[in-house]
Design a protein around this motif. Structure first.
Motif, PDB file in Angstrom:
ATOM      1  N   GLU A   1       0.768  -1.310  -0.013  1.00 56.66           N
ATOM      2  CA  GLU A   1       0.140  -0.233   0.054  1.00 56.66           C
ATOM      3  C   GLU A   1       0.851   1.440  -0.140  1.00 56.66           C
ATOM      4  N   ASN A   2       2.115   1.113   0.563  1.00 58.60           N
ATOM      5  CA  ASN A   2       2.852   2.422   0.594  1.00 58.60           C
ATOM      6  C   ASN A   2       4.147   2.327  -0.262  1.00 58.60           C
ATOM      7  N   GLY A   3       4.493   1.202  -0.981  1.00 56.56           N
ATOM      8  CA  GLY A   3       5.580   0.896  -1.756  1.00 56.56           C
ATOM      9  C   GLY A   3       6.939   0.592  -0.821  1.00 56.56           C
ATOM     10  N   LYS A   4       6.822   0.583   0.341  1.00 50.21           N
ATOM     11  CA  LYS A   4       7.939   0.482   1.263  1.00 50.21           C
ATOM     12  C   LYS A   4       8.238  -1.150   1.130  1.00 50.21           C
ATOM     13  N   ALA A   5       9.356  -1.442   0.424  1.00 54.57           N
ATOM     14  CA  ALA A   5       9.656  -2.875   0.534  1.00 54.57           C
ATOM     15  C   ALA A   5      10.768  -3.188   1.546  1.00 54.57           C
ATOM     16  N   PRO A   6      10.248  -4.323   2.177  1.00 48.94           N
ATOM     17  CA  PRO A   6      10.826  -4.749   3.543  1.00 48.94           C
ATOM     18  C   PRO A   6      12.336  -5.132   3.269  1.00 48.94           C
ATOM     19  N   GLU A   7      13.019  -4.725   4.260  1.00 49.31           N
ATOM     20  CA  GLU A   7      14.537  -5.113   4.171  1.00 49.31           C
ATOM     21  C   GLU A   7      14.588  -6.250   5.313  1.00 49.31           C
ATOM     22  N   GLN A   8      15.378  -5.816   6.443  1.00 48.84           N
ATOM     23  CA  GLN A   8      15.627  -6.809   7.409  1.00 48.84           C
ATOM     24  C   GLN A   8      14.132  -6.962   8.431  1.00 48.84           C
ATOM     25  N   ILE A   9      13.694  -7.800   8.791  1.00 48.06           N
ATOM     26  CA  ILE A   9      12.612  -7.987   9.623  1.00 48.06           C
ATOM     27  C   ILE A   9      13.007  -8.403  11.083  1.00 48.06           C
ATOM     28  N   ILE A  10      12.833  -7.514  12.228  1.00 46.69           N
ATOM     29  CA  ILE A  10      13.250  -7.945  13.437  1.00 46.69           C
ATOM     30  C   ILE A  10      12.495  -9.015  13.774  1.00 46.69           C
ATOM     31  N   ALA A  11      13.045 -10.135  14.309  1.00 47.34           N
ATOM     32  CA  ALA A  11      12.491 -11.198  15.007  1.00 47.34           C
ATOM     33  C   ALA A  11      12.855 -11.471  16.300  1.00 47.34           C
ATOM     34  N   MET A  12      11.891 -11.658  17.153  1.00 49.48           N
ATOM     35  CA  MET A  12      12.167 -11.771  18.689  1.00 49.48           C
ATOM     36  C   MET A  12      12.258 -13.342  18.927  1.00 49.48           C
ATOM     37  N   ALA A  13      12.836 -13.863  20.130  1.00 51.64           N
ATOM     38  CA  ALA A  13      12.836 -15.121  20.540  1.00 51.64           C
ATOM     39  C   ALA A  13      11.416 -15.184  21.496  1.00 51.64           C
ATOM     40  N   SER A  14      10.686 -16.082  21.127  1.00 53.60           N
ATOM     41  CA  SER A  14       9.429 -16.406  21.664  1.00 53.60           C
ATOM     42  C   SER A  14       9.570 -16.929  23.149  1.00 53.60           C
ATOM     43  N   PRO A  15       8.600 -16.678  23.999  1.00 54.26           N
ATOM     44  CA  PRO A  15       8.843 -17.165  25.364  1.00 54.26           C
ATOM     45  C   PRO A  15       8.995 -18.671  25.290  1.00 54.26           C
ATOM     46  N   ASP A  16       8.717 -19.357  24.401  1.00 56.35           N
ATOM     47  CA  ASP A  16       9.000 -20.996  24.514  1.00 56.35           C
ATOM     48  C   ASP A  16      10.270 -21.339  23.616  1.00 56.35           C
ATOM     49  N   SER A  17      10.897 -20.497  23.220  1.00 61.19           N
ATOM     50  CA  SER A  17      12.284 -20.766  22.521  1.00 61.19           C
ATOM     51  C   SER A  17      13.320 -21.127  23.534  1.00 61.19           C
ATOM     52  N   THR A  18      14.050 -22.215  22.874  1.00 56.94           N
ATOM     53  CA  THR A  18      14.906 -22.988  23.668  1.00 56.94           C
ATOM     54  C   THR A  18      16.350 -22.043  23.590  1.00 56.94           C
ATOM     55  N   LEU A  19      16.303 -20.991  23.122  1.00 56.76           N
ATOM     56  CA  LEU A  19      17.462 -20.145  23.232  1.00 56.76           C
ATOM     57  C   LEU A  19      17.738 -19.319  24.613  1.00 56.76           C
ATOM     58  N   THR A  20      18.782 -19.118  24.831  1.00 53.33           N
ATOM     59  CA  THR A  20      18.926 -18.640  26.595  1.00 53.33           C
ATOM     60  C   THR A  20      19.672 -17.167  26.444  1.00 53.33           C
ATOM     61  N   ASP A  21      20.413 -16.873  25.505  1.00 52.69           N
ATOM     62  CA  ASP A  21      21.132 -15.507  25.742  1.00 52.69           C
ATOM     63  C   ASP A  21      20.664 -14.794  24.251  1.00 52.69           C
ATOM     64  N   VAL A  22      19.750 -15.017  23.763  1.00 55.84           N
ATOM     65  CA  VAL A  22      19.179 -14.345  22.731  1.00 55.84           C
ATOM     66  C   VAL A  22      17.866 -13.504  22.710  1.00 55.84           C
ATOM     67  N   GLU A  23      17.779 -12.385  22.686  1.00 54.29           N
ATOM     68  CA  GLU A  23      16.623 -11.676  22.641  1.00 54.29           C
ATOM     69  C   GLU A  23      15.991 -11.514  21.061  1.00 54.29           C
ATOM     70  N   SER A  24      16.610 -11.009  20.247  1.00 50.06           N
ATOM     71  CA  SER A  24      16.291 -10.585  18.861  1.00 50.06           C
ATOM     72  C   SER A  24      17.453 -10.890  17.889  1.00 50.06           C
ATOM     73  N   ARG A  25      16.842 -11.030  16.650  1.00 52.18           N
ATOM     74  CA  ARG A  25      17.729 -11.151  15.616  1.00 52.18           C
ATOM     75  C   ARG A  25      16.938 -10.407  14.436  1.00 52.18           C
TER      76      ARG A  25
END
Length: 578
Positions: free
Chosen positions: A526-550
């Motif tokens: 709708e605005n012509g803004k192509a996505p570049e990187q998408i910020i993704a969070m570690a979900s509460p159920d993730s088995t990762l320990t020291d990662v918040e986002s990537r």
């Protein structure tokens, strides 16, 4: 067989009945336009669409605010299309659907993709891609539709019940693509008649089989959609069905035998500790290839080149199996064959390979490939999803002609273990006088590399796929994207692929799988803004320990650590070329 209205015929009739329509409201109504319908006025007779039966149209009050199952005040419409009795299997069929029309409408339409073999109309709430969602498309103001794929699952007391519709040729086609096209047209008509206005924009969002439907929608129904999100898409689902037989045969080759029946106990071929060890060995080689050891393999392409499964997993003198290594050469070679993908006796690939990744040690990988996490009354009858749902879908839906296989006892696993990759596998391309479309014709986009009609109207597609998906290989999606770019140098203007390190099938795993792709897609469309990187969070159920986002990076880029920032957060990573 009875004759059916084609999508084209229905579109022409609808246009003749209601006019071409416009995105404007009451000010542009013509004297001969059909009247606006309140919820109570939505009936079979009022819509007068060939083959349509409205069974319910009621006002629904708002419920459960602030949750992923919340429902704002809306009009709930239920119905069926093209009711019929098959002259092939003598069963009753219809395309069931549900449409929810919110009182506070944002002007957009959202088609909710299905899953598995469909067979039931799921509530049209509009589940959003990514884990940990606290809202849905309906609550955000979208009009939402869903469908059962043109059939009802049969409860025959066995895992095969959901695939029995495959005996009927029209039901196969409805499941493959026709139900989506038919319901989309009805839903868009309902929107126009209820709001007295066409939807400003239409979106299709789904994962798994819903992701496949999304890719089919962008190809077959380019005129009906502006934006598509295809998650973990099995767009080559019949080929993935062949993988199910291949996997079980490789697992069985190294599985212990039940002494009473002399049958393989497939779930014991690779134990939970076995696969956790494989994941740890992958991390040992690949974790630092993105600049940081954090329990994730962000540079997957470099990992596939660096990781040598034979070197890392085969036990040598002085090593202890299960602690230092996986086992003997035969055991490791069986797992390597699984990851290499199915082949015939000529060595020709029948599907795709699979990446070595950190998520293969998770239960989200195991439940599909090897076993469910609960006691199995008869361990010689595998209860994994590929042996149950996949084991029945392959003979009933994907093979031509379909093969009736008992879902009881050892019927499904016996079929999979006897599957011949030379003589049986070509059945996914076969047709005959009754089944005039092969499964590769009705399940896949007509030409996955041709999205010219979709792109010409300004359509945008985002594909996301977990690197540790155990049912549909991310390598298949990567190959699709490479082929698309080879066919159209401007493919990046309308198509993006995001691979999700560590993620299993549509979620789970040691991954940052909590992300907002719908907002990104709407902004692009709708605005012509192509996505570049998408910020993704570690979900509460993730088995990762020291990662918040990537950051999720558009393929072929990957997220590389900058060497100095906070290693927990996405801002310390840059998307760089592989």
């Amino acid at each position: 067989m009875e004759k059916r209205l084609t999508l084209t015929t229905l579109a022409v009739l609808t246009a003749l009945l209601y006019g071409c329509g416009s995105s404007s409201g009451n000010d542009d109504k013509k004297p001969d336009d059909p009247p606006q319908l309140s919820c109570a006025d939505i009936t079979t007779e009022a819509l007068d669409i060939p083959g349509l039966v409205i069974s319910k149209a009621t006002e629904a009050a708002a419920t459960d605010p602030g949750t992923s199952a919340s429902t704002p005040a809306h009009c709930l419409v239920e119905g069926e299309l093209n009711q019929r009795k098959s002259d092939v299997d003598n069963q009753q069929y219809a395309i069931g659907f549900e449409v929810r029309l919110p009182t506070d409408w944002n002007g957009r339409f959202f088609f909710q993709g299905g899953g598995g073999t469909d067979g039931a109309v799921n509530p049209a709430l509009g589940g959003l891609p990514g884990e940990g969602q606290t809202t849905n498309a309906l609550s955000e103001g979208y009009a939402v539709a869903s469908t059962d794929g043109g059939h009802k699952s049969i409860d025959d007391g066995t895992p095969a019940g959901g695939s029995l519709f495959g005996m009927d040729p029209q039901a196969r086609i409805d499941y493959g693509y026709n139900a989506v096209g038919e319901v989309t047209k009805v839903a868009q008509t309902l929107i126009e008649r209820h709001y007295d206005k066409e939807a400003d924009h239409s979106y299709f969002v789904g994962c798994s089989n819903g992701g496949r439907q999304a890719m089919v929608a962008a190809s077959r129904f380019a005129d009906l959609y502006d934006g598509v999100i295809a998650g973990n898409p099995g767009f080559n689902l019949p080929k993935a069905g062949i993988q199910h037989a291949w996997d079980n045969q490789q697992f069985a080759s190294v599985a212990p035998l039940d002494t009473a029946t002399n049958r393989p106990i497939i779930e014991q071929s690779f134990s939970i500790p076995d696969m956790k060890l494989v994941a740890s060995k992958v991390l040992g080689v690949c974790d630092g290839l993105d600049g940081l050891k954090d329990g994730m393999v962000l540079n997957s392409s470099a990992c596939q080149a660096a990781f040598d499964p034979v070197k890392e997993l085969v036990c040598t003198s002085g090593q202890t199996a299960g602690t230092d290594c996986l086992g003997d050469a035969a055991k490791v070679e069986a797992l390597v064959r699984v990851f290499d993908g199915p082949r015939n006796s000529k060595g020709e690939s029948l599907y795709a390979s699979w990446p070595w990744d950190a998520g293969v040690g998770e239960m989200g990988w195991r439940v599909w490939k090897l076993a469910m996490p609960f006691p199995n009354p008869d361990p010689t009858i595998p209860n994994s999803i590929i042996a149950t749902m996949g084991g029945s879908a392959l003979p009933y839906i994907f093979m031509t002609p379909p093969k009736a296989v008992s879902g009881a006892g050892h019927g499904l696993i016996d079929y999979l273990l006897a599957y011949n990759f030379d003589t049986d596998a070509p059945g996914i391309y076969a047709t005959n006088d009754i089944y005039t479309q092969s499964s590769m014709q009705f399940m896949t986009p007509p030409d996955p590399t041709d999205l010219s009609a979709f792109s010409a109207k300004g359509g945008k597609i985002i594909v996301h796929h977990g690197n540790s998906d155990p049912v549909f290989s991310v390598h298949d999606s990567i190959q699709w994207y490479e082929n698309l770019k080879n066919a159209d140098a401007k493919a990046g203007d309308y198509a993006r692929l995001y691979t999700v390190p560590g993620q299993n099938h549509c979620g789970g795993g040691p991954s940052t799988s909590q992300f907002d792709l719908l907002t990104a897609l709407v902004d692009w469309v709708e605005n012509g803004k192509a996505p570049e990187q998408i910020i993704a969070m570690a979900s509460p159920d993730s088995t990762l320990t020291d990662v918040e986002s990537r950051p999720l990076c558009p393929y072929p880029q990957y997220a590389k650590y900058d060497g100095s920032g906070d290693p927990k957060v996405a801002s310390s990573f840059q998307c760089v070329a592989s």
